[in-house]
Design an enzyme around this catalytic site. Sequence first.
Site, PDB file in Angstrom:
ATOM      1  N   HIS A  85     -35.930  32.972  27.175  1.00  0.00           N
ATOM      2  CA  HIS A  85     -37.094  31.846  27.205  1.00  0.00           C
ATOM      3  C   HIS A  85     -36.539  30.474  27.365  1.00  0.00           C
ATOM      4  O   HIS A  85     -35.422  30.138  27.110  1.00  0.00           O
ATOM      5  CB  HIS A  85     -37.798  31.958  25.922  1.00  0.00           C
ATOM      6  CG  HIS A  85     -38.822  32.996  25.669  1.00  0.00           C
ATOM      7  ND1 HIS A  85     -39.719  33.165  24.557  1.00  0.00           N
ATOM      8  CD2 HIS A  85     -39.027  34.185  26.604  1.00  0.00           C
ATOM      9  CE1 HIS A  85     -40.474  34.207  24.816  1.00  0.00           C
ATOM     10  NE2 HIS A  85     -40.009  34.645  25.830  1.00  0.00           N
TER      11      HIS A  85
ATOM     12  N   TYR B  57     -45.983  27.480  18.520  1.00  0.00           N
ATOM     13  CA  TYR B  57     -45.988  26.826  17.258  1.00  0.00           C
ATOM     14  C   TYR B  57     -47.003  25.948  16.882  1.00  0.00           C
ATOM     15  O   TYR B  57     -47.248  25.091  17.754  1.00  0.00           O
ATOM     16  CB  TYR B  57     -44.732  26.149  16.864  1.00  0.00           C
ATOM     17  CG  TYR B  57     -43.361  27.021  16.582  1.00  0.00           C
ATOM     18  CD1 TYR B  57     -42.688  27.341  17.833  1.00  0.00           C
ATOM     19  CD2 TYR B  57     -42.939  27.697  15.462  1.00  0.00           C
ATOM     20  CE1 TYR B  57     -41.442  28.069  17.843  1.00  0.00           C
ATOM     21  CE2 TYR B  57     -41.912  28.237  15.405  1.00  0.00           C
ATOM     22  CZ  TYR B  57     -40.933  28.454  16.548  1.00  0.00           C
ATOM     23  OH  TYR B  57     -39.957  29.242  16.506  1.00  0.00           O
TER      24      TYR B  57
ATOM     25  N   PRO C 230     -38.597  30.582   8.056  1.00  0.00           N
ATOM     26  CA  PRO C 230     -38.295  31.151   9.520  1.00  0.00           C
ATOM     27  C   PRO C 230     -38.987  30.277  10.644  1.00  0.00           C
ATOM     28  O   PRO C 230     -38.579  30.513  12.007  1.00  0.00           O
ATOM     29  CB  PRO C 230     -39.093  32.319   9.476  1.00  0.00           C
ATOM     30  CG  PRO C 230     -40.305  32.241   8.264  1.00  0.00           C
ATOM     31  CD  PRO C 230     -39.555  31.103   7.431  1.00  0.00           C
TER      32      PRO C 230
ATOM     33  N   LYS D  18     -33.920  30.276  12.438  1.00  0.00           N
ATOM     34  CA  LYS D  18     -32.315  30.215  12.441  1.00  0.00           C
ATOM     35  C   LYS D  18     -31.583  31.076  11.493  1.00  0.00           C
ATOM     36  O   LYS D  18     -30.277  31.282  11.585  1.00  0.00           O
ATOM     37  CB  LYS D  18     -32.158  28.609  11.773  1.00  0.00           C
ATOM     38  CG  LYS D  18     -32.761  27.563  12.915  1.00  0.00           C
ATOM     39  CD  LYS D  18     -31.907  27.484  13.943  1.00  0.00           C
ATOM     40  CE  LYS D  18     -32.190  26.624  15.115  1.00  0.00           C
ATOM     41  NZ  LYS D  18     -31.733  27.395  16.180  1.00  0.00           N
TER      42      LYS D  18
ATOM     43  N   TYR E  85     -33.317  23.850  18.595  1.00  0.00           N
ATOM     44  CA  TYR E  85     -33.890  25.031  18.870  1.00  0.00           C
ATOM     45  C   TYR E  85     -32.961  26.011  19.493  1.00  0.00           C
ATOM     46  O   TYR E  85     -32.860  27.221  18.991  1.00  0.00           O
ATOM     47  CB  TYR E  85     -35.076  24.765  19.710  1.00  0.00           C
ATOM     48  CG  TYR E  85     -35.888  26.111  19.406  1.00  0.00           C
ATOM     49  CD1 TYR E  85     -36.822  26.283  18.445  1.00  0.00           C
ATOM     50  CD2 TYR E  85     -36.074  27.177  20.233  1.00  0.00           C
ATOM     51  CE1 TYR E  85     -37.746  27.125  18.013  1.00  0.00           C
ATOM     52  CE2 TYR E  85     -36.834  28.411  19.844  1.00  0.00           C
ATOM     53  CZ  TYR E  85     -37.496  28.526  18.816  1.00  0.00           C
ATOM     54  OH  TYR E  85     -38.308  29.591  18.850  1.00  0.00           O
TER      55      TYR E  85
END
Length: 393
Positions: free
Chosen positions: A72, A201, A293, A297, A384
């Site tokens: 991704h 998200y 979550p 990580k 990220y």
Amino acid sequence: MRTQVGIIGSGPAGLLLARLLHLQGIESVILERQSRAYVEGRIRAGVLEQGTVNLLREAQVAERMDREGLIHDGVSLAFDGRSTRIDMHTLTGGSTVLVYGQTEMTRDLIQAHLDAGGVIKYEAPAVAVEDFLTSQPRITYEEAGRRQELTCDFVAGCDGYHGVARKSVAADKIRLFEKIYSFGWLGILSDTPPVDEELIYANHERGFALCSMRSHTRSRYYVQCDLDDQVENWTDDAFWDELRRRIPPQFAERLVTGPRLEMSIAPLRSFVAEPMRFGKLFLAGDAAHIMPPTGAKGLNLAASDIFYLSQALIAYYGQNRADLLDRYSDACLRRVWKAIRFSWWFTSLMHKFGDDPINRRLQLAELDYLANSEAARTAVAENYVGLPFESFE
Ligand code: APR
Ligand code: PHB
């Protein structure tokens, strides 16, 4: 029984350590409380940072991951009926994440370690770690109802938050930091095509939502729920309806729904134990730190702990060096606190905290700023994809 490194827990941390040590001719024994089937059946997240991917390649367990994992380049943040994409690949000069289930990764590690003659004792719960401040630490454990003992040079406590390793340390020798959130994540796993190519998200006035996947045909979705909520309260339709309400219309319209393969609720907490080393006892992974979550990580931090611990043990057995063992805890904690900070920040931005209207205004303002600031998106992208494993040489 005797070995060089006694490892408690056959989760990602314990297995990766055993595998990396085995490849350097260092012996270990893994003690695992659950059965193999139970460990391989656990549903867990699956977004791998580049550092974790590199370590799995070094451990020579990457063949299926490289074949089936999904690369991704970006991730989307949805809010107020719209979304903004964080183009991680461009903003970080080429870094990406790999979507590959932790369940699959755990299976690959177990198979490779057993095929190579590695020792994993299942249904062998460790009871206590003793004498770890001496040169001969011992792990007492149970097997077939009988009390046994494993003596070793070092003990790796990879037994998660509820394990015995951390609990074997005297309270005045360890400092615990903890933050418990007043909500959880209700997750569903379904054999349906993901609603989007990348993760979404979503911040919504009804609460957070996340659209993730395991493959092009298996999806994983979450909605924020109350901590005392029960899976029994949710029909599949009720879950899908609530998810549709919380994601922007362009995604809701194309959401493919189906029967649950699994549904569960996970509480959210931030937790850190300091230090992560006590004489011959080394804590790694969830045994030393837990975070929400949001940002995926947990697994990656377990891997970075093992990056440091494996190097330190290999230097000890290979070059009789103890200095890296001495620096293990500081090296890990520097990276742990940055990940805890990012997970806390991301959780604060995307979740519903009570009904104070100013909270929501502040969240929407920050999301709008993110949508219009490359600098702000770059900061998210860097965290990220995963901050670099700083060498502790
Ligand atoms: N004796 C033996 N094994 C034990 C004991 C014990 N007393 N207590 C716990 N265990 C085992 C658990 O059954 C589990 O298999 O230790 C293992 C710990 O594995 P994880 O919880 O997966 O922890 P870790 O390897 O650190 O991986 C962290 O897992 O929970 C996710 O989000 C987390 O992704 C992160 C990753
Ligand atoms: C998941 O796919 O289960 C997942 C992905 C990203 C997260 C958390 C969970 O931040």
